[in-house]
Write a protein that holds these residues in place. Sequence first.
Motif, PDB file in Angstrom:
ATOM      1  N   GLY A 188       4.729   7.792   0.179  1.00 20.34           N
ATOM      2  CA  GLY A 188       5.660   6.687   0.034  1.00 20.34           C
ATOM      3  C   GLY A 188       4.920   5.381  -0.194  1.00 20.34           C
ATOM      4  O   GLY A 188       3.767   5.379  -0.620  1.00 20.34           O
ATOM      5  N   TYR A 189       5.583   4.275   0.109  1.00 18.24           N
ATOM      6  CA  TYR A 189       4.963   2.967  -0.135  1.00 18.24           C
ATOM      7  C   TYR A 189       5.398   1.980   0.929  1.00 18.24           C
ATOM      8  O   TYR A 189       6.370   2.209   1.676  1.00 18.24           O
ATOM      9  CB  TYR A 189       5.347   2.441  -1.525  1.00 18.24           C
ATOM     10  CG  TYR A 189       6.835   2.258  -1.720  1.00 18.24           C
ATOM     11  CD1 TYR A 189       7.491   1.112  -1.278  1.00 18.24           C
ATOM     12  CD2 TYR A 189       7.587   3.247  -2.351  1.00 18.24           C
ATOM     13  CE1 TYR A 189       8.848   0.951  -1.446  1.00 18.24           C
ATOM     14  CE2 TYR A 189       8.958   3.093  -2.525  1.00 18.24           C
ATOM     15  CZ  TYR A 189       9.578   1.943  -2.068  1.00 18.24           C
ATOM     16  OH  TYR A 189      10.937   1.800  -2.230  1.00 18.24           O
ATOM     17  N   VAL A 190       4.686   0.848   1.012  1.00 15.56           N
ATOM     18  CA  VAL A 190       5.045  -0.238   1.908  1.00 15.56           C
ATOM     19  C   VAL A 190       4.560  -1.549   1.299  1.00 15.56           C
ATOM     20  O   VAL A 190       3.496  -1.591   0.679  1.00 15.56           O
ATOM     21  CB  VAL A 190       4.445  -0.034   3.319  1.00 15.56           C
ATOM     22  CG1 VAL A 190       2.924  -0.023   3.280  1.00 15.56           C
ATOM     23  CG2 VAL A 190       4.947  -1.092   4.291  1.00 15.56           C
ATOM     24  N   PHE A 191       5.367  -2.601   1.416  1.00 15.70           N
ATOM     25  CA  PHE A 191       4.925  -3.925   0.981  1.00 15.70           C
ATOM     26  C   PHE A 191       5.667  -4.969   1.804  1.00 15.70           C
ATOM     27  O   PHE A 191       6.762  -4.707   2.330  1.00 15.70           O
ATOM     28  CB  PHE A 191       5.174  -4.148  -0.521  1.00 15.70           C
ATOM     29  CG  PHE A 191       6.623  -4.107  -0.916  1.00 15.70           C
ATOM     30  CD1 PHE A 191       7.397  -5.257  -0.905  1.00 15.70           C
ATOM     31  CD2 PHE A 191       7.216  -2.911  -1.316  1.00 15.70           C
ATOM     32  CE1 PHE A 191       8.733  -5.228  -1.276  1.00 15.70           C
ATOM     33  CE2 PHE A 191       8.550  -2.865  -1.682  1.00 15.70           C
ATOM     34  CZ  PHE A 191       9.309  -4.028  -1.670  1.00 15.70           C
ATOM     35  N   SER A 217      12.780  14.857   3.246  1.00 20.90           N
ATOM     36  CA  SER A 217      13.588  13.807   3.855  1.00 20.90           C
ATOM     37  C   SER A 217      12.989  12.453   3.471  1.00 20.90           C
ATOM     38  O   SER A 217      11.789  12.226   3.658  1.00 20.90           O
ATOM     39  CB  SER A 217      13.623  13.953   5.376  1.00 20.90           C
ATOM     40  OG  SER A 217      14.175  15.204   5.746  1.00 20.90           O
ATOM     41  N   THR A 218      13.825  11.575   2.935  1.00 23.07           N
ATOM     42  CA  THR A 218      13.372  10.252   2.491  1.00 23.07           C
ATOM     43  C   THR A 218      14.083   9.173   3.288  1.00 23.07           C
ATOM     44  O   THR A 218      15.308   9.188   3.412  1.00 23.07           O
ATOM     45  CB  THR A 218      13.665  10.056   0.991  1.00 23.07           C
ATOM     46  OG1 THR A 218      13.034  11.100   0.241  1.00 23.07           O
ATOM     47  CG2 THR A 218      13.136   8.707   0.514  1.00 23.07           C
ATOM     48  N   MET A 219      13.300   8.242   3.818  1.00 21.56           N
ATOM     49  CA  MET A 219      13.866   7.142   4.585  1.00 21.56           C
ATOM     50  C   MET A 219      13.351   5.823   4.030  1.00 21.56           C
ATOM     51  O   MET A 219      12.144   5.633   3.895  1.00 21.56           O
ATOM     52  CB  MET A 219      13.492   7.271   6.067  1.00 21.56           C
ATOM     53  CG  MET A 219      14.118   6.201   6.950  1.00 21.56           C
ATOM     54  SD  MET A 219      13.846   6.499   8.729  1.00 21.56           S
ATOM     55  CE  MET A 219      12.096   6.106   8.853  1.00 21.56           C
ATOM     56  N   ASP A 220      14.266   4.912   3.691  1.00 22.69           N
ATOM     57  CA  ASP A 220      13.927   3.549   3.291  1.00 22.69           C
ATOM     58  C   ASP A 220      14.280   2.628   4.449  1.00 22.69           C
ATOM     59  O   ASP A 220      15.363   2.754   5.045  1.00 22.69           O
ATOM     60  CB  ASP A 220      14.706   3.130   2.041  1.00 22.69           C
ATOM     61  CG  ASP A 220      14.364   3.987   0.831  1.00 22.69           C
ATOM     62  OD1 ASP A 220      13.292   4.599   0.831  1.00 22.69           O
ATOM     63  OD2 ASP A 220      15.193   4.043  -0.100  1.00 22.69           O
ATOM     64  N   ALA A 221      13.391   1.672   4.751  1.00 25.74           N
ATOM     65  CA  ALA A 221      13.639   0.855   5.933  1.00 25.74           C
ATOM     66  C   ALA A 221      12.875  -0.459   5.889  1.00 25.74           C
ATOM     67  O   ALA A 221      11.811  -0.556   5.264  1.00 25.74           O
ATOM     68  CB  ALA A 221      13.239   1.630   7.193  1.00 25.74           C
ATOM     69  N   TYR A 256       8.919  -3.759   3.819  1.00 22.65           N
ATOM     70  CA  TYR A 256       9.908  -2.794   3.339  1.00 22.65           C
ATOM     71  C   TYR A 256       9.139  -1.566   2.883  1.00 22.65           C
ATOM     72  O   TYR A 256       8.145  -1.687   2.149  1.00 22.65           O
ATOM     73  CB  TYR A 256      10.735  -3.356   2.182  1.00 22.65           C
ATOM     74  CG  TYR A 256      11.895  -2.457   1.807  1.00 22.65           C
ATOM     75  CD1 TYR A 256      13.045  -2.419   2.584  1.00 22.65           C
ATOM     76  CD2 TYR A 256      11.830  -1.628   0.700  1.00 22.65           C
ATOM     77  CE1 TYR A 256      14.111  -1.590   2.259  1.00 22.65           C
ATOM     78  CE2 TYR A 256      12.890  -0.802   0.364  1.00 22.65           C
ATOM     79  CZ  TYR A 256      14.027  -0.782   1.151  1.00 22.65           C
ATOM     80  OH  TYR A 256      15.066   0.035   0.841  1.00 22.65           O
ATOM     81  N   GLY A 257       9.572  -0.405   3.346  1.00 22.75           N
ATOM     82  CA  GLY A 257       8.806   0.790   3.024  1.00 22.75           C
ATOM     83  C   GLY A 257       9.672   2.004   2.780  1.00 22.75           C
ATOM     84  O   GLY A 257      10.871   2.033   3.109  1.00 22.75           O
ATOM     85  N   GLN A 258       9.031   2.998   2.186  1.00 24.75           N
ATOM     86  CA  GLN A 258       9.673   4.298   1.977  1.00 24.75           C
ATOM     87  C   GLN A 258       8.773   5.367   2.599  1.00 24.75           C
ATOM     88  O   GLN A 258       7.566   5.369   2.393  1.00 24.75           O
ATOM     89  CB  GLN A 258       9.870   4.590   0.492  1.00 24.75           C
ATOM     90  CG  GLN A 258      10.605   5.895   0.243  1.00 24.75           C
ATOM     91  CD  GLN A 258      10.842   6.154  -1.240  1.00 24.75           C
ATOM     92  OE1 GLN A 258      10.006   6.740  -1.914  1.00 24.75           O
ATOM     93  NE2 GLN A 258      11.988   5.703  -1.749  1.00 24.75           N
ATOM     94  N   PHE A 259       9.398   6.269   3.362  1.00 25.24           N
ATOM     95  CA  PHE A 259       8.662   7.314   4.062  1.00 25.24           C
ATOM     96  C   PHE A 259       9.270   8.666   3.691  1.00 25.24           C
ATOM     97  O   PHE A 259      10.492   8.839   3.769  1.00 25.24           O
ATOM     98  CB  PHE A 259       8.736   7.088   5.569  1.00 25.24           C
ATOM     99  CG  PHE A 259       8.481   5.650   5.965  1.00 25.24           C
ATOM    100  CD1 PHE A 259       7.198   5.149   6.005  1.00 25.24           C
ATOM    101  CD2 PHE A 259       9.542   4.799   6.263  1.00 25.24           C
ATOM    102  CE1 PHE A 259       6.964   3.830   6.345  1.00 25.24           C
ATOM    103  CE2 PHE A 259       9.322   3.476   6.608  1.00 25.24           C
ATOM    104  CZ  PHE A 259       8.018   2.995   6.653  1.00 25.24           C
ATOM    105  N   GLY A 281       0.811  -1.204   0.000  1.00 22.82           N
ATOM    106  CA  GLY A 281       0.000   0.000   0.000  1.00 22.82           C
ATOM    107  C   GLY A 281       0.846   1.255   0.000  1.00 22.82           C
ATOM    108  O   GLY A 281       2.022   1.238  -0.376  1.00 22.82           O
ATOM    109  N   ILE A 282       0.253   2.348   0.463  1.00 26.63           N
ATOM    110  CA  ILE A 282       0.903   3.657   0.454  1.00 26.63           C
ATOM    111  C   ILE A 282       1.110   4.149   1.881  1.00 26.63           C
ATOM    112  O   ILE A 282       0.422   3.724   2.811  1.00 26.63           O
ATOM    113  CB  ILE A 282       0.083   4.693  -0.336  1.00 26.63           C
ATOM    114  CG1 ILE A 282      -1.296   4.898   0.316  1.00 26.63           C
ATOM    115  CG2 ILE A 282      -0.078   4.260  -1.781  1.00 26.63           C
ATOM    116  CD1 ILE A 282      -2.087   6.048  -0.291  1.00 26.63           C
TER     117      ILE A 282
END
Length: 237
Positions: free
Chosen positions: A58-61, A108-112, A80-83, A26-27
């Motif tokens: 961002g996104y998450v899956f 600010s972009t965070m991948d985690a 795994y997501g991007q915020f 999702g988002i």
Amino acid sequence: MTAGVVFSQNNNEGNEKGISIGLRGGITLTGGNTTFPANTSQGRPVEFKNDQDGMGLGYVFGGTARINFGGLFLQSELNYGQFKLKQKNAQTFSAGGASVTNNINSVSTMDAFNIPILLGTKLGPLRAYVGPSFIFVTRAEQKTTGTVNSQLGGVDLPSISSEGTQDLLSSDAGDFEVRPFIIAVEAGIGMTLPMGLEADLRYSVPAITGVYKNNDVKGFLGILSLSVGFRLAKLGM
């Protein structure tokens, strides 16, 4: 009659026992504000107050595993997501007949990787849950654009452009350095749909550790996520 049959099936699922395994995606919508303490060594003679500048998309899956026992469940996920956090700084600093006005926007972009462990309850097709979320940051950076305008004795000086990219996992980021490991709290609601589908709406706040290494950084950060899931398998107990 069809609606009644669907509700009856979902209600039975609310009382089921066993393990469900599935996928979700999702988002994410991230918003918040931050206040950085005065630090002359980093070019901040006073506090910097960054206000929210809209919601960052961002996104998450990932995958889910849910242990059902009656009307309760324990759910663990590997996501795994991007915020993305969008902010702006519009402050004026004055001293000794001189003034400086910031007009700076930042993203600010965070991948985690994100591992929530959620305890919930069921009421028919509805679910409600809460629990800790363990976030392992793989990338964090901030992009800034804007101008800095100055006056000296009432006379305007040439504007200075501010543009750049900063690695927020590096100590070079100073007070902007983020933690590589963050513990948040998640809470949400979900609905079980026909054909093995699910819909979830949840909210996450990094309230346990905070985001920045410097504990003097204040503010609020919240992540809203909307996702759709699909049950791949169900194992009885």
